[in-house]
Design a protein around this motif. Structure first.
Motif, PDB file in Angstrom:
ATOM      1  N   LEU A 104       0.887  -0.904   0.091  1.00 59.85           N
ATOM      2  CA  LEU A 104       0.385  -0.244  -0.051  1.00 59.85           C
ATOM      3  C   LEU A 104       1.130   1.162   0.172  1.00 59.85           C
ATOM      4  O   LEU A 104       0.535   3.127  -0.059  1.00 59.85           O
ATOM      5  N   TYR A 105       2.010   1.032   0.445  1.00 59.85           N
ATOM      6  CA  TYR A 105       2.778   2.035   0.001  1.00 59.85           C
ATOM      7  C   TYR A 105       3.283   2.933  -0.869  1.00 59.85           C
ATOM      8  O   TYR A 105       3.105   2.533  -2.005  1.00 59.85           O
ATOM      9  N   PRO A 106       2.886   4.470  -0.796  1.00 61.07           N
ATOM     10  CA  PRO A 106       2.482   5.103  -2.343  1.00 61.07           C
ATOM     11  C   PRO A 106       4.775   5.075  -2.735  1.00 61.07           C
ATOM     12  O   PRO A 106       4.885   5.970  -2.106  1.00 61.07           O
ATOM     13  N   GLU A 107       4.119   5.712  -3.794  1.00 57.14           N
ATOM     14  CA  GLU A 107       5.569   5.316  -4.829  1.00 57.14           C
ATOM     15  C   GLU A 107       6.827   6.699  -4.809  1.00 57.14           C
ATOM     16  O   GLU A 107       7.513   6.519  -4.204  1.00 57.14           O
ATOM     17  N   PRO A 108       5.584   7.759  -4.432  1.00 57.19           N
ATOM     18  CA  PRO A 108       6.534   9.204  -3.946  1.00 57.19           C
ATOM     19  C   PRO A 108       7.558   8.974  -2.277  1.00 57.19           C
ATOM     20  O   PRO A 108       8.149   9.672  -2.696  1.00 57.19           O
ATOM     21  N   VAL A 109       7.172   8.047  -2.026  1.00 60.72           N
ATOM     22  CA  VAL A 109       7.510   8.428  -0.714  1.00 60.72           C
ATOM     23  C   VAL A 109       8.761   6.609  -0.651  1.00 60.72           C
ATOM     24  O   VAL A 109       9.289   6.345   1.098  1.00 60.72           O
ATOM     25  N   LYS A 110       8.004   5.826  -1.435  1.00 61.27           N
ATOM     26  CA  LYS A 110       9.363   4.822  -1.099  1.00 61.27           C
ATOM     27  C   LYS A 110      10.463   4.662  -1.413  1.00 61.27           C
ATOM     28  O   LYS A 110      11.478   5.579  -1.380  1.00 61.27           O
ATOM     29  N   PHE A 111      11.323   3.378  -0.944  1.00 55.81           N
ATOM     30  CA  PHE A 111      12.571   3.644  -0.828  1.00 55.81           C
ATOM     31  C   PHE A 111      13.462   3.105  -1.716  1.00 55.81           C
ATOM     32  O   PHE A 111      12.688   2.181  -2.504  1.00 55.81           O
ATOM     33  N   GLU A 112      15.162   3.559  -2.196  1.00 54.31           N
ATOM     34  CA  GLU A 112      15.758   2.806  -2.734  1.00 54.31           C
ATOM     35  C   GLU A 112      16.255   1.520  -2.478  1.00 54.31           C
ATOM     36  O   GLU A 112      17.386   1.781  -1.802  1.00 54.31           O
ATOM     37  N   ARG A 113      15.637   0.794  -3.138  1.00 53.40           N
ATOM     38  CA  ARG A 113      16.675  -0.502  -2.849  1.00 53.40           C
ATOM     39  C   ARG A 113      17.662  -1.493  -3.404  1.00 53.40           C
ATOM     40  O   ARG A 113      18.242  -0.545  -4.483  1.00 53.40           O
ATOM     41  N   GLU A 114      18.758  -2.035  -2.393  1.00 54.71           N
ATOM     42  CA  GLU A 114      19.787  -2.595  -3.106  1.00 54.71           C
ATOM     43  C   GLU A 114      19.279  -3.819  -4.354  1.00 54.71           C
ATOM     44  O   GLU A 114      19.422  -4.333  -5.487  1.00 54.71           O
ATOM     45  N   ASN A 115      17.994  -4.037  -3.835  1.00 55.03           N
ATOM     46  CA  ASN A 115      17.402  -5.468  -4.820  1.00 55.03           C
ATOM     47  C   ASN A 115      16.529  -5.065  -5.156  1.00 55.03           C
ATOM     48  O   ASN A 115      14.931  -5.501  -4.650  1.00 55.03           O
ATOM     49  N   PRO A 116      15.760  -3.979  -6.534  1.00 58.58           N
ATOM     50  CA  PRO A 116      15.003  -3.736  -7.019  1.00 58.58           C
ATOM     51  C   PRO A 116      13.243  -5.004  -6.497  1.00 58.58           C
ATOM     52  O   PRO A 116      13.809  -5.603  -7.436  1.00 58.58           O
ATOM     53  N   LEU A 117      12.141  -4.320  -6.476  1.00 57.93           N
ATOM     54  CA  LEU A 117      11.320  -5.260  -6.470  1.00 57.93           C
ATOM     55  C   LEU A 117      10.803  -6.182  -8.163  1.00 57.93           C
ATOM     56  O   LEU A 117      10.452  -4.861  -8.463  1.00 57.93           O
ATOM     57  N   ASP A 118      10.752  -6.787  -8.249  1.00 55.68           N
ATOM     58  CA  ASP A 118      10.080  -7.577  -9.466  1.00 55.68           C
ATOM     59  C   ASP A 118       8.505  -6.978  -9.631  1.00 55.68           C
ATOM     60  O   ASP A 118       8.002  -7.535  -8.684  1.00 55.68           O
ATOM     61  N   PRO A 119       8.374  -6.297 -10.538  1.00 61.07           N
ATOM     62  CA  PRO A 119       6.559  -5.556 -10.491  1.00 61.07           C
ATOM     63  C   PRO A 119       5.781  -6.893 -10.623  1.00 61.07           C
ATOM     64  O   PRO A 119       4.541  -6.578 -10.521  1.00 61.07           O
ATOM     65  N   GLN A 120       6.271  -8.151 -11.847  1.00 62.46           N
ATOM     66  CA  GLN A 120       5.260  -8.865 -11.917  1.00 62.46           C
ATOM     67  C   GLN A 120       5.140 -10.087 -10.210  1.00 62.46           C
ATOM     68  O   GLN A 120       4.169 -10.737 -10.198  1.00 62.46           O
ATOM     69  N   GLN A 121       5.798  -9.548  -9.038  1.00 62.48           N
ATOM     70  CA  GLN A 121       5.018 -10.426  -7.850  1.00 62.48           C
ATOM     71  C   GLN A 121       4.879  -8.846  -6.850  1.00 62.48           C
ATOM     72  O   GLN A 121       4.131  -9.063  -5.637  1.00 62.48           O
ATOM     73  N   PHE A 122       4.931  -7.458  -6.763  1.00 58.45           N
ATOM     74  CA  PHE A 122       5.562  -6.323  -6.457  1.00 58.45           C
ATOM     75  C   PHE A 122       4.680  -5.185  -7.063  1.00 58.45           C
ATOM     76  O   PHE A 122       5.152  -5.243  -8.107  1.00 58.45           O
ATOM     77  N   GLN A 123       3.537  -4.953  -6.559  1.00 56.06           N
ATOM     78  CA  GLN A 123       2.772  -4.030  -7.202  1.00 56.06           C
ATOM     79  C   GLN A 123       2.079  -3.097  -5.808  1.00 56.06           C
ATOM     80  O   GLN A 123       1.789  -3.561  -4.734  1.00 56.06           O
ATOM     81  N   TYR A 124       2.776  -1.350  -6.159  1.00 53.72           N
ATOM     82  CA  TYR A 124       3.080  -0.706  -4.958  1.00 53.72           C
ATOM     83  C   TYR A 124       1.188   0.065  -5.528  1.00 53.72           C
ATOM     84  O   TYR A 124       0.909   0.059  -6.202  1.00 53.72           O
ATOM     85  N   LEU A 125       0.546  -0.150  -4.395  1.00 50.68           N
ATOM     86  CA  LEU A 125      -0.870   0.560  -5.026  1.00 50.68           C
ATOM     87  C   LEU A 125      -1.500   1.656  -4.361  1.00 50.68           C
ATOM     88  O   LEU A 125      -2.246   2.236  -4.706  1.00 50.68           O
ATOM     89  N   GLU A 126       0.006   2.718  -3.902  1.00 48.67           N
ATOM     90  CA  GLU A 126      -0.827   3.849  -3.534  1.00 48.67           C
ATOM     91  C   GLU A 126      -1.870   4.230  -2.787  1.00 48.67           C
ATOM     92  O   GLU A 126      -2.481   5.354  -3.192  1.00 48.67           O
ATOM     93  N   GLY A 127      -1.387   3.818  -1.720  1.00 46.55           N
ATOM     94  CA  GLY A 127      -2.447   4.003  -0.600  1.00 46.55           C
ATOM     95  C   GLY A 127      -4.250   2.871  -1.518  1.00 46.55           C
ATOM     96  O   GLY A 127      -4.055   2.820  -2.330  1.00 46.55           O
ATOM     97  N   CYS A 128      -4.779   2.559  -0.067  1.00 49.90           N
ATOM     98  CA  CYS A 128      -6.276   1.780  -0.742  1.00 49.90           C
ATOM     99  C   CYS A 128      -7.332   2.752   0.443  1.00 49.90           C
ATOM    100  O   CYS A 128      -7.640   2.039   0.937  1.00 49.90           O
ATOM    101  N   VAL A 129      -7.588   3.621  -0.382  1.00 46.13           N
ATOM    102  CA  VAL A 129      -8.882   4.937   0.651  1.00 46.13           C
ATOM    103  C   VAL A 129     -10.387   4.241   0.282  1.00 46.13           C
ATOM    104  O   VAL A 129     -10.233   4.291  -0.998  1.00 46.13           O
ATOM    105  N   ARG A 130     -10.555   3.869   1.621  1.00 51.36           N
ATOM    106  CA  ARG A 130     -12.047   3.265   1.722  1.00 51.36           C
ATOM    107  C   ARG A 130     -13.205   4.177   0.932  1.00 51.36           C
ATOM    108  O   ARG A 130     -12.998   5.596   1.170  1.00 51.36           O
ATOM    109  N   LYS A 131     -14.419   4.378   0.976  1.00 50.63           N
ATOM    110  CA  LYS A 131     -15.040   5.258   0.313  1.00 50.63           C
ATOM    111  C   LYS A 131     -16.227   5.220   2.166  1.00 50.63           C
ATOM    112  O   LYS A 131     -16.128   4.038   2.888  1.00 50.63           O
TER     113      LYS A 131
END
Length: 430
Positions: free
Chosen positions: A218-245
């Motif tokens: 759920l972490y937003p990309e604008p504050v995400k960390f720079e990783r030594e081992n980048p996460l594979d988008p086939q297995q990891f996706q950032y959702l930019e928060g999930c704000v409910r109604k």
């Protein structure tokens, strides 16, 4: 074709309500969303119109008694809220991990039968610990990481719960070493449980694994960390928060200061037990040119003689409140953290436990707000930070850009589309 997607969040409002947001979007696509739930949270999901199936995560007790247990647990640790994250490992963190491991053992008694009855086509689990029955059920499972993204470790980023700065590598190592030393007996016990249930032991410090199917952060990309081992988008996706109604909220009329900026203060349902801190904040705000809405949880009867520019209540529909305020003071819980960013509102975070420390450090070092100590602050410092939150042009621009980025991506809809692809085809192709 409609499929059944089961959600199993941990028994806390942050993960629970994040999953509600995703489940609402899943149902909009025509699938059936159901919840596996700690008995104390069944009514929460039913309140949003979802079918909910209880799974005991501790010795069975009435829901009110369970709620009281966690309230007492948190309130008993209030003296530890004054300690640094590394000094909380020996008390709060250790006690939490003991309880979390016990919850996994209890869940294993109920989960196989509940899953056999519901027959889900896909299971989404938002927790910090493995439930073997979910991994072994035979259907795809998704891990949701609703807390800080550093739940998925990397050598280059701060360890989960540490509150360390991004570049404080000595602090990273010191926290990891101390955490692993203190947690070892609990971790050994958990590995024995895994072995009894046909699972491989985890390395020290690890209680869960990434799903081979998909992991939603759920972490937003604008504050995400720079990783030594980048996460594979086939297995990891950032959702930019999930704000409910949530239902709309109309800001009430205050006795005074109705033309002044509006502050929202909340330390979450459990943090509301820290009434001394909330009373101090109310007193300070009472002398400043603002209005404030204050979430005091179940302790409303303890607040008397309020200043005319402060209104307290036991609960607020937060996603409907935050868009209307000018700044937020909160504890660093992931819902509050992501909702402030989503709506472009500056935050002052006064963390007390868990990933609140991580989120407080991150909001400060990325220019989206300020980290403040929970108790060791002066009225002048709070006033200066509130003034900067409301009037600092660079912070306003940063928050506007982050908000536009997050709202353009719509986390719940993105999650629902990923889950739809997984449950329909058995894999995510990106």
């Amino acid at each position: 074709m409609s499929k059944t997607i089961a959600f199993f969040p941990e028994a806390a409002f942050g993960p629970a309500l994040n999953s509600v947001g995703i489940a609402q979007a899943v149902q909009a696509l025509g699938h059936k969303a159901v919840f596996l739930s700690d008995p104390g949270f069944v009514s929460v999901y039913e309140g949003y119109g979802f079918e909910s199936h209880p799974v005991n995560l501790s010795e069975p007790m009435p829901p009110e008694q369970m709620a009281k247990f966690w309230e007492d647990f948190i309130n008993g640790h209030i003296p530890n809220f004054r300690k640094s994250p590394i000094d909380q490992v020996d008390n709060y963190v250790k006690d939490c991990w003991t309880a979390i491991v016990d919850s996994a053992k209890w869940a294993q008694k109920d989960l196989p039968g509940v899953l056999a009855r519901i027959k889900p086509d896909l299971i989404c689990v938002d927790n910090v610990i493995l439930f073997p029955a979910i991994k072994q059920y035979g259907k795809p499972w998704v891990r949701i990481i609703s807390c800080s993204e550093n739940e998925i470790e990397d050598p280059k980023i701060p360890p989960h719960l540490s509150g360390s700065g991004e570049k404080d590598y000595a602090g990273h190592q010191a926290f990891r070493d101390h955490f692993n030393t203190v947690i070892k007996p609990i971790h050994d016990d958990f590995n024995a449980f895994l072995g009894e249930n046909g699972e491989e032991a985890y390395p020290i410090g690890q209680f869960f694994e990434a799903s081979p199917y998909m992991n939603l952060l759920l972490y937003p990309e604008p504050v995400k960390f720079e990783r030594e081992n980048p996460l594979d988008p086939q297995q990891f996706q950032y959702l930019e928060g999930c704000v409910r109604k949530e239902k709309p909220y109309e800001v009430p009329t205050f006795e005074t200061h109705n033309d002044k900026p509006l502050i929202y203060i909340s330390f979450g349902s459990l943090g509301a037990g820290d009434t001394d801190l909330l009373k101090r904040l109310i007193q300070t705000i009472g002398n400043l040119p603002y209005r404030a809405l204050v979430n005091v949880g179940d302790y409303k009867d303890q607040y008397e003689n309020l200043p005319g520019n402060v209104i307290v209540d036991g609960w607020f529909p937060q996603p409907s409140v935050i868009p209307q305020v000018d700044a937020v003071i909160h504890h660093g819980g992931n819902n509050s953290f992501t909702e402030c960013l989503y709506f472009g509102k500056p935050a002052i975070i006064m963390p007390y436990v868990w990933d609140g420390h991580d989120n407080a450090t991150r909001v400060d070092e990325t220019g989206h707000g300020y980290k403040m100590p929970r108790y060791d602050w002066t009225d002048a410092e709070l006033a200066a930070n509130l003034d900067a939150c409301i009037n600092n042009p660079a912070m306003k621009a940063k928050l506007a850009a982050t908000s536009a980025h997050m709202q353009a991506r719509n986390g719940p809809q993105k999650a629902a589309a990923i889950l739809d692809e997984l449950v329909t085809t058995g894999k995510f192709n990106g």
